[in-house]
Design a protein around this motif. Structure first.
Motif, PDB file in Angstrom:
ATOM      1  N   LEU A 146       0.836  -1.209   0.000  1.00 16.42           N
ATOM      2  CA  LEU A 146       0.000   0.000   0.000  1.00 16.42           C
ATOM      3  C   LEU A 146       0.870   1.258   0.000  1.00 16.42           C
ATOM      4  O   LEU A 146       0.618   2.195  -0.759  1.00 16.42           O
ATOM      5  CB  LEU A 146      -0.902   0.014   1.234  1.00 16.42           C
ATOM      6  CG  LEU A 146      -2.144  -0.857   1.181  1.00 16.42           C
ATOM      7  CD1 LEU A 146      -2.864  -0.828   2.527  1.00 16.42           C
ATOM      8  CD2 LEU A 146      -3.076  -0.374   0.079  1.00 16.42           C
ATOM      9  N   ASN A 147       1.872   1.269   0.857  1.00 20.60           N
ATOM     10  CA  ASN A 147       2.778   2.420   0.936  1.00 20.60           C
ATOM     11  C   ASN A 147       3.364   2.741  -0.428  1.00 20.60           C
ATOM     12  O   ASN A 147       3.362   3.890  -0.872  1.00 20.60           O
ATOM     13  CB  ASN A 147       3.945   2.116   1.894  1.00 20.60           C
ATOM     14  CG  ASN A 147       3.582   2.334   3.345  1.00 20.60           C
ATOM     15  OD1 ASN A 147       4.328   1.985   4.234  1.00 20.60           O
ATOM     16  ND2 ASN A 147       2.423   2.914   3.583  1.00 20.60           N
TER      17      ASN A 147
ATOM     18  N   LEU B 225       2.370   1.866  -3.459  1.00 20.66           N
ATOM     19  CA  LEU B 225       1.373   2.294  -4.433  1.00 20.66           C
ATOM     20  C   LEU B 225       1.048   3.765  -4.250  1.00 20.66           C
ATOM     21  O   LEU B 225       1.144   4.565  -5.202  1.00 20.66           O
ATOM     22  CB  LEU B 225       0.114   1.440  -4.275  1.00 20.66           C
ATOM     23  CG  LEU B 225      -1.048   1.866  -5.179  1.00 20.66           C
ATOM     24  CD1 LEU B 225      -0.715   1.548  -6.625  1.00 20.66           C
ATOM     25  CD2 LEU B 225      -2.337   1.170  -4.774  1.00 20.66           C
ATOM     26  N   PHE B 226       0.706   4.143  -3.033  1.00 22.36           N
ATOM     27  CA  PHE B 226       0.313   5.544  -2.782  1.00 22.36           C
ATOM     28  C   PHE B 226       1.491   6.484  -2.966  1.00 22.36           C
ATOM     29  O   PHE B 226       1.341   7.601  -3.455  1.00 22.36           O
ATOM     30  CB  PHE B 226      -0.265   5.687  -1.372  1.00 22.36           C
ATOM     31  CG  PHE B 226      -1.646   5.119  -1.270  1.00 22.36           C
ATOM     32  CD1 PHE B 226      -2.675   5.659  -2.046  1.00 22.36           C
ATOM     33  CD2 PHE B 226      -1.924   4.065  -0.426  1.00 22.36           C
ATOM     34  CE1 PHE B 226      -3.958   5.129  -1.960  1.00 22.36           C
ATOM     35  CE2 PHE B 226      -3.202   3.536  -0.344  1.00 22.36           C
ATOM     36  CZ  PHE B 226      -4.217   4.061  -1.117  1.00 22.36           C
ATOM     37  N   CYS B 227       2.654   6.021  -2.593  1.00 20.32           N
ATOM     38  CA  CYS B 227       3.851   6.835  -2.693  1.00 20.32           C
ATOM     39  C   CYS B 227       4.114   7.183  -4.154  1.00 20.32           C
ATOM     40  O   CYS B 227       4.343   8.341  -4.512  1.00 20.32           O
ATOM     41  CB  CYS B 227       5.007   6.034  -2.104  1.00 20.32           C
ATOM     42  SG  CYS B 227       6.426   6.996  -1.759  1.00 20.32           S
TER      43      CYS B 227
ATOM     44  N   VAL C 132       2.008   6.988  -6.840  1.00 18.61           N
ATOM     45  CA  VAL C 132       0.971   7.766  -7.537  1.00 18.61           C
ATOM     46  C   VAL C 132       0.853   9.184  -6.961  1.00 18.61           C
ATOM     47  O   VAL C 132       0.320  10.060  -7.627  1.00 18.61           O
ATOM     48  CB  VAL C 132      -0.415   7.078  -7.537  1.00 18.61           C
ATOM     49  CG1 VAL C 132      -0.335   5.747  -8.255  1.00 18.61           C
ATOM     50  CG2 VAL C 132      -0.954   6.924  -6.141  1.00 18.61           C
ATOM     51  N   CYS C 133       1.333   9.447  -5.773  1.00 18.75           N
ATOM     52  CA  CYS C 133       1.329  10.812  -5.248  1.00 18.75           C
ATOM     53  C   CYS C 133       2.564  11.576  -5.704  1.00 18.75           C
ATOM     54  O   CYS C 133       2.484  12.747  -6.074  1.00 18.75           O
ATOM     55  CB  CYS C 133       1.311  10.820  -3.723  1.00 18.75           C
ATOM     56  SG  CYS C 133      -0.266  10.394  -3.021  1.00 18.75           S
TER      57      CYS C 133
ATOM     58  N   ALA D 237      -0.972   4.817   5.530  1.00 19.23           N
ATOM     59  CA  ALA D 237      -0.746   4.192   4.227  1.00 19.23           C
ATOM     60  C   ALA D 237      -0.086   5.157   3.254  1.00 19.23           C
ATOM     61  O   ALA D 237       0.514   4.746   2.264  1.00 19.23           O
ATOM     62  CB  ALA D 237      -2.062   3.667   3.655  1.00 19.23           C
ATOM     63  N   VAL D 238      -0.234   6.472   3.490  1.00 25.40           N
ATOM     64  CA  VAL D 238       0.384   7.478   2.619  1.00 25.40           C
ATOM     65  C   VAL D 238       1.580   8.082   3.369  1.00 25.40           C
ATOM     66  O   VAL D 238       1.421   8.979   4.178  1.00 25.40           O
ATOM     67  CB  VAL D 238      -0.623   8.592   2.252  1.00 25.40           C
ATOM     68  CG1 VAL D 238       0.027   9.606   1.328  1.00 25.40           C
ATOM     69  CG2 VAL D 238      -1.850   7.981   1.616  1.00 25.40           C
TER      70      VAL D 238
ATOM     71  N   ILE E  53       7.168  10.132   0.117  1.00 25.87           N
ATOM     72  CA  ILE E  53       6.683  10.800  -1.093  1.00 25.87           C
ATOM     73  C   ILE E  53       7.655  11.904  -1.488  1.00 25.87           C
ATOM     74  O   ILE E  53       8.011  12.056  -2.665  1.00 25.87           O
ATOM     75  CB  ILE E  53       5.270  11.381  -0.861  1.00 25.87           C
ATOM     76  CG1 ILE E  53       4.258  10.237  -0.774  1.00 25.87           C
ATOM     77  CG2 ILE E  53       4.889  12.341  -1.977  1.00 25.87           C
ATOM     78  CD1 ILE E  53       2.858  10.689  -0.462  1.00 25.87           C
TER      79      ILE E  53
END
Lengths: 541, 294
Positions: free
Chosen positions: B88-89, B91-93, B95-96, B151-152, B157
């Motif tokens: 999850l980390n 993925l969000f990392c 796409v952000c 998760a973010v 990021i």
């Protein structure tokens, strides 16, 4: 006419009998009642119970079955957390977000806050109505103080999970094999104690030629459960941390009594003579225990259970070594009183809107009856030999406060008469351990610690001596923390410990104690003393 | 390295090695101590006799741990948490970080969005509001409370964002010329050229998920659900002696068993010890270097 009377009498007797049997059965609900608790658990349950019964769970075990079968009460948990600190933390958070459990065990302070916020219900009527005579008797074994602590505006807001008071009293643990080697008597005065410590240091029993023997063990937390200094201060008629009556019948804080000054002075002298570990200020109890284990220390003030921990590990390393507990020494020549405190640290409260609050009283009844009742089922439900922690599976665990002392006295009586057939219940479980130790097997050797508590030379003999001769000083303040106490006491205690340690280390002169007494009073101590006395006066009304 | 000509340069090298060796030792020695204690007899460990070499060598504590179902259950939960949480980390990392790495001309509200994320690093809601959110969303008591809050990872990021920015614009322009969509550019140009940075970020979040213990105790409703570090904390931290109830002292003999604690700590550190050498080579490179070099 006569016939009619006898008929009426018969009916009366019948109805009496019936109401009796009704009363008996009324403990059990007709329909299943679910009670939802939250609780903490600890490693002992994992190690002593779940490791042997891996298919059992917190809600499927001996105690939950018992509540279900005998009371029709289904015990469930909203959450279970491992560890006492973690429990407090989680409970505080749950309360602050409004997720209040139906039944929970809290501290007296939490009970007070919950009661003031109107979140829990008064229980005095329910307790009166549902508690059995046996329960009421056990709950009052240490006096009314466990109830006083949670009585606010005349209402009882919580049930005390009662515990033993006497076992808090300090004893003096000494290595008797060292005394014998040096041909020294058991010290009974403070001067003798200091001389003994000096002799132990000089003797260098580990024979390594280094001056690494510690005269008397002391840890950075002066009042912790391990290597507590309470007993040492008691020798000087000082009672740190508790409230005692002065000659005028007023309560005073035991840490600021004149005896405290003398105790600190003596400790500093011992430090100067090298009888105290110069690094004690940074060592916690577990670290200091390394000294006793490694045979570097043969004398300390402590609790009755210290032979199990940490002394058993010393025995394992030095099988010829021997420890024994003695009454604390006197520094003043007067008989010494060992201080105690309320043995109850936890109370059960019930959320305001719970439908069956009496369920918890019924559970108290059943717990007390199964563990210490006439049926003598202690060996099944409390501490069976193969899984000692089984009693912790119950969400409520009021302990019979005198149980350990009674077990010791039963064993003493049996030792005197040579007739062990009357030893039952918990005393029997202990007897099995003592016999295992006497058998000389390797397994039995690991139970040396128990023999030192309950054997003929056991620590409970000393506690019994305290009790019979009225040599204990109870904490006279047993109410919920007062307002100023809640806000100031922990700061004052930190100040106190800092000043005390500095005096012992010689960083501050003894006059710093007088300054501390002034500071204590100025920084809220005076206010706290007033509040405590107000409470004390309200008690005698 | 070129042979130093001057004594001061030599001294510098020697001191460097010395200091770095000392630092390395200060990390290594505690671990060796733990290993030595775990292999010693209980009495020797309690007596403080063990330093860097086992005294009265025994494997008893490992045999004991092997029988403890709770330890292995927690180990499994921790592995599960690392797999799901790091997934999850990452993925969000990715796409952000990608849109935030664009210039203002390409993404007009970039600055506002960047601040939106960044502000959470400066101020946080605090424990109770956080708990309330997790509680109200019904996550408490479930495995998801360990991986969805957090998760973010904003710090990661920012790391990745800066790395993406160093990727030459030419790569993107070429891809656009070939008709690739932004989505495709991200996954087929940026991600493959950023393996070094991604490995670094993945390592960070793996270490976080492996070591984090407080959420487990806070959100979960039973010790059966604890990840390994929450479990370890409950056995390693000393019991609160001042607040013990009657009979709790019986627990002390057990709790004091340092050899068993050390065995569990050592076992728990093994996965990270294995992981580090594999990812470590990306570490330095990932943080400071770009993608098309050499």
């Amino acid at each position: 006419m006569k016939k009619l009377f006898s008929l009426i009498a018969l009916v009366l007797v019948m109805s009496l009998l019936c109401s009796c049997c009704l009363a008996e059965n009324s403990q059990k609900y007709d329909e299943m009642v679910t009670v939802r608790f939250v609780r903490s658990t600890d490693d002992t349950l994992d190690a002593n119970f779940f490791s042997q019964y891996p298919d059992k769970t917190m809600t499927d075990n001996l105690w939950c079955d018992l509540y279900r079968d005998e009371l029709n009460i289904d015990v469930q948990y909203d959450w279970i957390v491992k560890g006492g600190d973690e429990y407090d933390q989680k409970l505080n958070i749950a309360i602050s977000v409004g997720d209040i459990p139906e039944f929970m065990n809290v501290t007296a302070l939490q009970a007070k806050q919950l009661a003031e916020a109107g979140l829990i219900m008064p229980l005095e009527d329910i307790y009166e109505e549902y508690a059995t005579e046996q329960t009421k008797e056990v709950m009052l074994e240490t006096g009314t103080s466990p109830f006083d602590a949670v009585t606010f505006d005349g209402h009882l807001y919580a049930l005390p999970v009662v515990g033993e008071t006497l076992m808090i009293a300090d004893l003096l643990w000494i290595r008797t094999d060292w005394l014998e080697k040096l041909n020294l008597p058991v010290p009974t005065t403070m001067d003798e104690l200091v001389a003994t410590a000096e002799a132990f240091c000089a003797a260098d029993f580990d024979g390594n030629g280094e001056a690494d023997t510690v005269g008397m063990a002391i840890a950075k937390d002066l009042w912790g459960q391990l290597f507590s200094m309470r007993g040492f201060f008691n020798a000087f008629d000082a009672y740190p941390g508790i409230w005692v009556e002065d000659e005028n019948g007023q309560l005073v804080y035991g840490s600021i009594l004149p005896g405290t000054r003398d105790a600190l002075e003596t400790l500093h002298e011992m430090y100067e003579k090298g009888l105290i570990d110069p690094e004690f200020g940074v060592k916690d109890g577990g670290k200091v225990a390394e000294d006793t284990t490694a045979g570097k220390c043969g004398l300390f003030f402590g609790s009755q259970w210290n032979s199990i921990y940490p002394l058993q590990s010393n025995k394992n390393l030095e099988p010829d070594g021997q420890w024994q507990a003695f009454p604390i020494v006197t520094a003043t020549g007067n008989p010494v009183k060992a201080q105690t405190d309320v043995g109850t640290t936890s109370w059960t409260v019930v959320r305001k809107d719970v439908e069956h609050p009496e369920a918890v009283v019924k559970m108290y009844n059943l717990f007390i009856d199964k563990c210490w009742g006439p049926e003598n089922e202690n060996g099944v439900y409390y501490a069976p030999l193969d899984s000692e922690s089984i009693w912790k599976l119950s969400p409520v665990t009021p302990t019979k406060p005198d149980k350990n002392l009674n077990a010791f006295l039963d064993l003493e009586a049996a030792r005197a008469s040579g007739d062990y057939s009357n030893v039952t219940g918990e005393a029997y479980s202990i007897l099995v351990k003592l016999q295992a130790f006497e058998s000389g097997t390797e397994e039995g050797f690991a139970l040396w610690g128990w023999e030192r508590i309950y054997g003929a030379e056991g620590a409970y003999g000393v506690l019994n001596h305290y009790k019979e001769n009225n040599l204990t000083q109870d904490n006279m303040f047993v109410g919920a923390p007062t307002e100023t106490m809640t806000s100031r006491m922990s700061t004052l205690q930190d100040l106190q410990d800092e000043v005390f340690v500095k005096i012992i280390l010689g960083e501050s002169p003894i006059e710093a104690f007088d300054q501390f007494v002034n500071d204590f009073n100025a920084l809220g101590g005076e206010q706290i003393t007033a509040e405590v006395n107000e409470w004390y006066a309200s008690l005698n009304k | 390295m070129v042979e130093s000509k001057h004594w001061s340069a030599r001294l510098f090298v020697i001191l460097n090695y010395l200091i770095i060796s000392l630092l390395a030792l200060s990390c290594l020695i505690p671990l060796i101590h733990v290993l030595a204690v775990s292999l010693s007899s209980s009495a020797a460990a309690t007596g403080g006799l063990v330093v860097l070499w086992p005294v009265d060598f025994t494997l008893e504590s490992y045999a004991y741990v092997a029988r403890r179902a709770a330890f292995w259950r927690s180990m499994l939960i921790s592995l599960e948490r690392v797999i799901v949480g790091v997934g999850l980390n990452m993925l969000f990392c990715i796409v952000c970080a990608y849109p935030l790495s664009k210039e203002r001309q390409q993404f007009r509200f970039r600055t506002a969005y960047a601040w939106y994320f960044f502000i959470t690093m400066l101020v946080s809601g605090g424990l109770i509001p956080l708990y309330m959110v997790v509680f109200q969303t019904g996550l408490t008591g479930t495995f998801w409370s360990l991986v969805i809050p957090g998760a973010v990872p904003v710090y990661n990021i920012i790391l990745l964002l800066n790395f993406f920015r160093q990727t030459p614009r030419e790569l993107e322009e070429a891809a656009i010329m070939d008709g690739a969509s932004q989505w495709r550019i991200l996954w087929q140009v940026y991600v493959p050229t950023s393996t070094a940075a991604l490995a670094t970020v993945a390592l960070y979040s793996t270490v976080y998920h492996w070591n984090e213990w407080f959420n487990g105790i806070l959100y979960l409703s039973s010790p059966d659900q604890y990840p390994l570090q929450s479990y370890l904390r409950t056995i390693v931290i000393d019991m609160k002696l001042t607040n013990m109830g009657a009979n709790d002292w019986q627990a002390l003999a057990l709790v004091s068993d340092r050899t068993v604690k050390c065995a569990q700590i050592f076992l728990a550190s093994i996965p990270m010890l294995i992981l580090y050498p594999f990812l470590q080579r990306y570490f330095v490179k990932g943080l400071v270097l770009g993608s098309v070099k050499g």
